[in-house]
Design a protein around this motif. Structure first.
Motif, PDB file in Angstrom:
ATOM      1  N   LEU A 215       0.805  -1.256  -0.064  1.00 36.35           N
ATOM      2  CA  LEU A 215      -0.064   0.174   0.143  1.00 36.35           C
ATOM      3  C   LEU A 215       0.859   1.203  -0.042  1.00 36.35           C
ATOM      4  N   LEU A 216       2.114   1.183   0.825  1.00 38.66           N
ATOM      5  CA  LEU A 216       2.987   2.506   0.504  1.00 38.66           C
ATOM      6  C   LEU A 216       3.212   2.679  -0.611  1.00 38.66           C
ATOM      7  N   GLN A 217       4.088   1.698  -1.351  1.00 38.74           N
ATOM      8  CA  GLN A 217       4.650   2.033  -2.515  1.00 38.74           C
ATOM      9  C   GLN A 217       3.845   2.187  -3.705  1.00 38.74           C
ATOM     10  N   SER A 218       2.560   1.791  -3.782  1.00 33.70           N
ATOM     11  CA  SER A 218       1.671   1.941  -4.825  1.00 33.70           C
ATOM     12  C   SER A 218       1.096   3.323  -4.620  1.00 33.70           C
ATOM     13  N   ALA A 219       0.723   3.793  -3.391  1.00 30.09           N
ATOM     14  CA  ALA A 219       0.308   5.162  -3.321  1.00 30.09           C
ATOM     15  C   ALA A 219       1.274   6.341  -3.470  1.00 30.09           C
ATOM     16  N   THR A 220       2.580   5.914  -3.178  1.00 32.59           N
ATOM     17  CA  THR A 220       3.587   6.726  -3.718  1.00 32.59           C
ATOM     18  C   THR A 220       3.689   7.220  -4.910  1.00 32.59           C
ATOM     19  N   ALA A 221       3.321   6.092  -5.676  1.00 28.64           N
ATOM     20  CA  ALA A 221       3.511   6.092  -7.181  1.00 28.64           C
ATOM     21  C   ALA A 221       2.258   6.575  -7.763  1.00 28.64           C
ATOM     22  N   ARG A 247       1.790  11.263 -11.182  1.00 28.30           N
ATOM     23  CA  ARG A 247       2.946  10.681 -10.429  1.00 28.30           C
ATOM     24  C   ARG A 247       3.656  12.048  -9.650  1.00 28.30           C
ATOM     25  N   VAL A 248       4.041  13.037  -9.975  1.00 31.82           N
ATOM     26  CA  VAL A 248       4.516  14.180  -9.383  1.00 31.82           C
ATOM     27  C   VAL A 248       3.758  14.427  -8.201  1.00 31.82           C
ATOM     28  N   LYS A 249       2.293  14.569  -8.484  1.00 29.33           N
ATOM     29  CA  LYS A 249       1.211  15.115  -7.379  1.00 29.33           C
ATOM     30  C   LYS A 249       1.389  13.896  -6.203  1.00 29.33           C
ATOM     31  N   ALA A 250       1.489  12.681  -6.554  1.00 32.90           N
ATOM     32  CA  ALA A 250       1.487  11.400  -5.591  1.00 32.90           C
ATOM     33  C   ALA A 250       2.878  11.569  -4.783  1.00 32.90           C
ATOM     34  N   LEU A 251       3.942  11.871  -5.394  1.00 41.26           N
ATOM     35  CA  LEU A 251       5.134  11.903  -4.711  1.00 41.26           C
ATOM     36  C   LEU A 251       5.341  13.064  -3.934  1.00 41.26           C
ATOM     37  N   ASP A 252       4.829  14.159  -4.234  1.00 42.72           N
ATOM     38  CA  ASP A 252       4.876  15.276  -3.507  1.00 42.72           C
ATOM     39  C   ASP A 252       3.961  15.188  -2.357  1.00 42.72           C
ATOM     40  N   ARG A 253       3.038  14.507  -2.544  1.00 42.12           N
ATOM     41  CA  ARG A 253       2.021  14.275  -1.361  1.00 42.12           C
ATOM     42  C   ARG A 253       2.783  13.420  -0.223  1.00 42.12           C
ATOM     43  N   ALA A 256       5.597  15.451   1.569  1.00 43.10           N
ATOM     44  CA  ALA A 256       5.042  16.392   2.405  1.00 43.10           C
ATOM     45  C   ALA A 256       4.597  15.834   3.775  1.00 43.10           C
ATOM     46  N   ASN A 257       4.296  14.654   3.720  1.00 44.46           N
ATOM     47  CA  ASN A 257       3.715  13.983   5.068  1.00 44.46           C
ATOM     48  C   ASN A 257       3.743  12.620   4.779  1.00 44.46           C
ATOM     49  N   PRO A 258       4.979  12.202   5.216  1.00 44.38           N
ATOM     50  CA  PRO A 258       5.275  10.497   4.911  1.00 44.38           C
ATOM     51  C   PRO A 258       4.553   9.716   6.022  1.00 44.38           C
ATOM     52  N   PRO A 259       3.797   8.718   5.510  1.00 37.60           N
ATOM     53  CA  PRO A 259       3.289   7.880   6.469  1.00 37.60           C
ATOM     54  C   PRO A 259       4.149   6.980   7.133  1.00 37.60           C
ATOM     55  N   ASP A 260       5.590   6.786   6.765  1.00 33.25           N
ATOM     56  CA  ASP A 260       6.451   6.203   7.158  1.00 33.25           C
ATOM     57  C   ASP A 260       7.630   7.043   7.777  1.00 33.25           C
ATOM     58  N   GLY A 261       7.236   8.104   7.967  1.00 35.28           N
ATOM     59  CA  GLY A 261       8.291   9.317   8.473  1.00 35.28           C
ATOM     60  C   GLY A 261       8.894   9.061   9.906  1.00 35.28           C
ATOM     61  N   ALA A 262       9.998   9.372   9.948  1.00 29.42           N
ATOM     62  CA  ALA A 262      10.757   9.443  11.178  1.00 29.42           C
ATOM     63  C   ALA A 262      11.886  10.467  11.552  1.00 29.42           C
ATOM     64  N   ALA A 263      12.046  10.837  12.808  1.00 25.59           N
ATOM     65  CA  ALA A 263      13.023  11.858  12.958  1.00 25.59           C
ATOM     66  C   ALA A 263      14.242  11.119  13.192  1.00 25.59           C
TER      67      ALA A 263
END
Length: 377
Positions: A215-221, A247-253, A256-263
């Motif tokens: 789901l992560l990779q398909s949504a990113t694409a 594709r650009v819109k999906a990658l920008d999204r 901007a707010n990665p569901p797998d983001g980490a500090a």
């Protein structure tokens, strides 16, 4: 220490109890027989030593020198590397056993990509520690369980299925970054919510866990997942058919707010706790770090700058490219000096147009700086 007066008082107390007991008349005749005939309830055993330790005891008190400060030269190097790199980058270095972290963009959220496999591995071993799973248990993988991108375990399917141990899957996920192996472990522990729950219980903040690889990779694409994307190059073909604007819109999204983001600062905190047996039991900590030391991925990232005599155990992550942009180019791990001092290190490139050799050079510069400033302590 017990004083003589206390011992004398205890002795007098025992004599007094004995005297009072002698004054109490014993049951006579039928009363004695009746008392003896009454069944007595079994008393709970009190000799239950040794007590079996719990799988995840409370964190021990950490005796840390609060006055210790990071080397000023390391602070300067990390800042200069972060400022000069052409792209969004996060860097964090934490000396394990000390109370300092040197960071650039340390509290920003960066896409983890396969770095997140570390949290799946920890959640799995935590379940082993708590007796919920056994590392020797097996799982059967079918074609419906396959994911996408790097999944060498897909080649192991014969007649549409493959059965192997969780131990094997753990090694494949952490050393080869095998996506299908990792997703199988993720299902075993209860899915993404189990990983999020584990991180919450360990009070690790600012580390997200996404919905799983497919789901992560398909949504990113910019795609909705279909299982046939797991076969051959079907995913790449479907992605290539999308309009570039989509594709650009999906990658920008995603960025901007990665569901797998980490500090990065949170990641090095978790790595430090792993080294200190505060994330898992000592046995599971040793196992996981041993597996991480065998990682095949990213030999020229942070590891490329680790000097001889030092050791480095780690996990990499690499996201999707949409030329000229590359995303989620990461390496996180633990460097240990010959004298046993360890440093948790994270370098995360969220997005950049710079070529791979420059990204590797940035990461190697961080590990070289850590080693150089350790020598100056």
């Amino acid at each position: 220490m017990t004083s003589n007066n206390n011992r004398g008082g205890s002795a007098r107390f025992v004599l007094l109890i004995a005297a009072l007991s002698a004054c109490v008349s014993a049951p006579q005749g039928r009363q004695a027989e009746a008392a003896a005939a009454v069944p007595q309830k079994p008393q709970p055993k009190t000799n239950t030593w040794p007590i079996k330790p719990v799988a995840n005891p409370p964190e021990p008190y950490q005796d840390i020198d609060q006055n210790e400060a990071p080397p000023p030269a390391l602070v300067d190097v990390v800042r200069n590397l972060g400022q000069s790199f052409n792209g969004k980058v996060g860097i964090a270095v934490r000396r394990i056993g000390a109370d300092w972290t040197v960071a650039w963009n340390g509290n920003a959220l960066f896409p983890q990509q396969s770095v997140s496999k570390l949290w799946v591995a920890m959640t799995f071993l935590d379940a082993v520690d708590r007796g919920k799973l056994r590392i020797t248990d097996t799982a059967t993988i079918t074609r419906n369980d396959l994911t996408l991108f790097h999944q060498p375990s897909a080649m192991m399917l014969k007649d549409g299925m493959w059965t192997t141990s969780y131990s094997d899957l753990l090694h494949r996920a952490m050393t080869q970054s095998d996506n299908t192996a990792n997703d199988t472990l993720l299902r075993a522990v209860g899915g993404p919510e189990a990983v999020r729950g584990y991180l919450a219980r360990k009070t690790i903040r600012d580390i997200r866990f996404g919905p799983g690889e497919r789901l992560l990779q398909s949504a990113t694409a910019g795609l909705d997942w279909r299982q046939d994307y797991s076969v051959g190059r079907n995913f790449y073909a479907a992605r290539a058919k999308l309009p570039m604007a989509a594709r650009v819109k999906a990658l920008d999204r995603y960025l901007a707010n990665p569901p797998d983001g980490a500090a990065p600062s949170s990641i090095v905190q978790a790595l430090a706790r792993l080294k200190q047996n505060r994330m898992l039991s000592p046995a599971s900590s040793r196992l996981l770090m041993s597996i991480m030391s065998e990682a095949k991925t990213g030999p020229r990232r942070i590891k490329g700058g680790v000097p001889p005599g030092w050791t480095y155990l780690h996990k990499t992550g690499t996201g999707q490219d949409l030329p000229p942009r590359s995303t989620g180019y990461n390496d996180i791990g633990i460097m240990t000096a010959p004298d046993g001092t360890s440093y948790a290190v994270a370098v995360m490139i969220g997005s950049t147009t710079r070529p791979i050799p420059e990204r590797m050079e940035l990461m190697q510069a961080v590990s070289r700086a850590v080693a150089a400033n350790h020598e100056k302590r």
